[in-house]
Design a protein around this motif. Structure first.
Motif, PDB file in Angstrom:
ATOM      1  N   ASP A  17     -14.201  -2.527  22.441  1.00  0.00           N
ATOM      2  CA  ASP A  17     -12.866  -2.161  21.984  1.00  0.00           C
ATOM      3  C   ASP A  17     -13.009  -1.650  20.554  1.00  0.00           C
ATOM      4  O   ASP A  17     -13.084  -2.431  19.606  1.00  0.00           O
ATOM      5  N   LEU A  18     -13.084  -0.340  20.397  1.00  0.00           N
ATOM      6  CA  LEU A  18     -13.334   0.242  19.080  1.00  0.00           C
ATOM      7  C   LEU A  18     -12.101   0.233  18.183  1.00  0.00           C
ATOM      8  O   LEU A  18     -12.185   0.560  17.001  1.00  0.00           O
ATOM      9  N   ASP A  39     -19.095   6.005  15.989  1.00  0.00           N
ATOM     10  CA  ASP A  39     -18.875   5.256  17.231  1.00  0.00           C
ATOM     11  C   ASP A  39     -20.173   5.202  18.015  1.00  0.00           C
ATOM     12  O   ASP A  39     -20.996   6.120  17.933  1.00  0.00           O
ATOM     13  N   PRO A  40     -20.368   4.144  18.812  1.00  0.00           N
ATOM     14  CA  PRO A  40     -21.572   4.079  19.644  1.00  0.00           C
ATOM     15  C   PRO A  40     -21.545   5.178  20.707  1.00  0.00           C
ATOM     16  O   PRO A  40     -20.490   5.703  21.058  1.00  0.00           O
ATOM     17  N   HIS A  41     -22.700   5.490  21.234  1.00  0.00           N
ATOM     18  CA  HIS A  41     -22.830   6.527  22.257  1.00  0.00           C
ATOM     19  C   HIS A  41     -22.943   5.929  23.644  1.00  0.00           C
ATOM     20  O   HIS A  41     -23.680   6.427  24.490  1.00  0.00           O
ATOM     21  N   PHE A  42     -22.242   4.828  23.887  1.00  0.00           N
ATOM     22  CA  PHE A  42     -22.193   4.214  25.211  1.00  0.00           C
ATOM     23  C   PHE A  42     -20.798   3.634  25.398  1.00  0.00           C
ATOM     24  O   PHE A  42     -20.057   3.440  24.437  1.00  0.00           O
ATOM     25  N   ARG A  90     -17.431  -2.365  11.006  1.00  0.00           N
ATOM     26  CA  ARG A  90     -18.619  -1.540  10.831  1.00  0.00           C
ATOM     27  C   ARG A  90     -18.735  -1.092   9.380  1.00  0.00           C
ATOM     28  O   ARG A  90     -17.743  -1.042   8.660  1.00  0.00           O
ATOM     29  N   ALA A  91     -19.935  -0.767   9.010  1.00  0.00           N
ATOM     30  CA  ALA A  91     -20.174  -0.231   7.673  1.00  0.00           C
ATOM     31  C   ALA A  91     -19.505   1.135   7.562  1.00  0.00           C
ATOM     32  O   ALA A  91     -19.421   1.884   8.546  1.00  0.00           O
ATOM     33  N   LYS A  92     -19.060   1.458   6.375  1.00  0.00           N
ATOM     34  CA  LYS A  92     -18.404   2.745   6.124  1.00  0.00           C
ATOM     35  C   LYS A  92     -19.324   3.893   6.560  1.00  0.00           C
ATOM     36  O   LYS A  92     -20.512   3.898   6.247  1.00  0.00           O
TER      37      LYS A  92
END
Length: 118
Positions: free
Chosen positions: A47-48, A59-62, A53-55
């Motif tokens: 759930d993005l 987004d992940p690629h999965f 996350r660090a600045k």
């Protein structure tokens, strides 16, 4: 216990909801029925909207983190051997083509550790 993880990406053109629906209602039951050596099978959909996350981190690629547990390494190897049979592997790949970007599939085993209980 022996664990493998797969990072899977949805096929271009599918919404997240369509991807999840197909995985949960078609592919997951196929995997469970085909590979009885998998004793636990979890799908984790990030759930993005609620991500830390660090600045500047992209987004992940999965689209899903799939976890598979086996009693031992022999169970994992049994799954791989079953998948290597053409009639099984072909059926799995055909189903994957309905919802996965097969060029981005990655699967690996893990060395899972837990904090000791106090």
């Amino acid at each position: 216990m022996f664990k493998a993880i797969a990072l899977l990406t949805r096929k271009p053109g599918l919404t997240k909801e369509e991807f999840i629906d197909y995985y949960e209602n078609n592919h997951a039951p196929l995997i469970a029925a085909t590979f009885p050596s998998i004793i636990e099978y979890r799908r984790n959909y990030p759930d993005l909207a609620q991500v830390l996350r660090a600045k500047g981190t992209p987004d992940p690629h999965f689209d899903v983190i799939t976890e598979m547990w086996f009693h031992d390494k022999a169970g994992y190897e049994d799954m791989l051997a079953t998948h290597a049979r053409p009639e099984v592997g072909d059926r799995i790949r055909a189903d994957e083509s309905n919802f996965l970007d097969q060029s981005k599939i990655i699967q690996f085993v893990t060395d899972e550790r837990e904090l000791p209980h106090s």
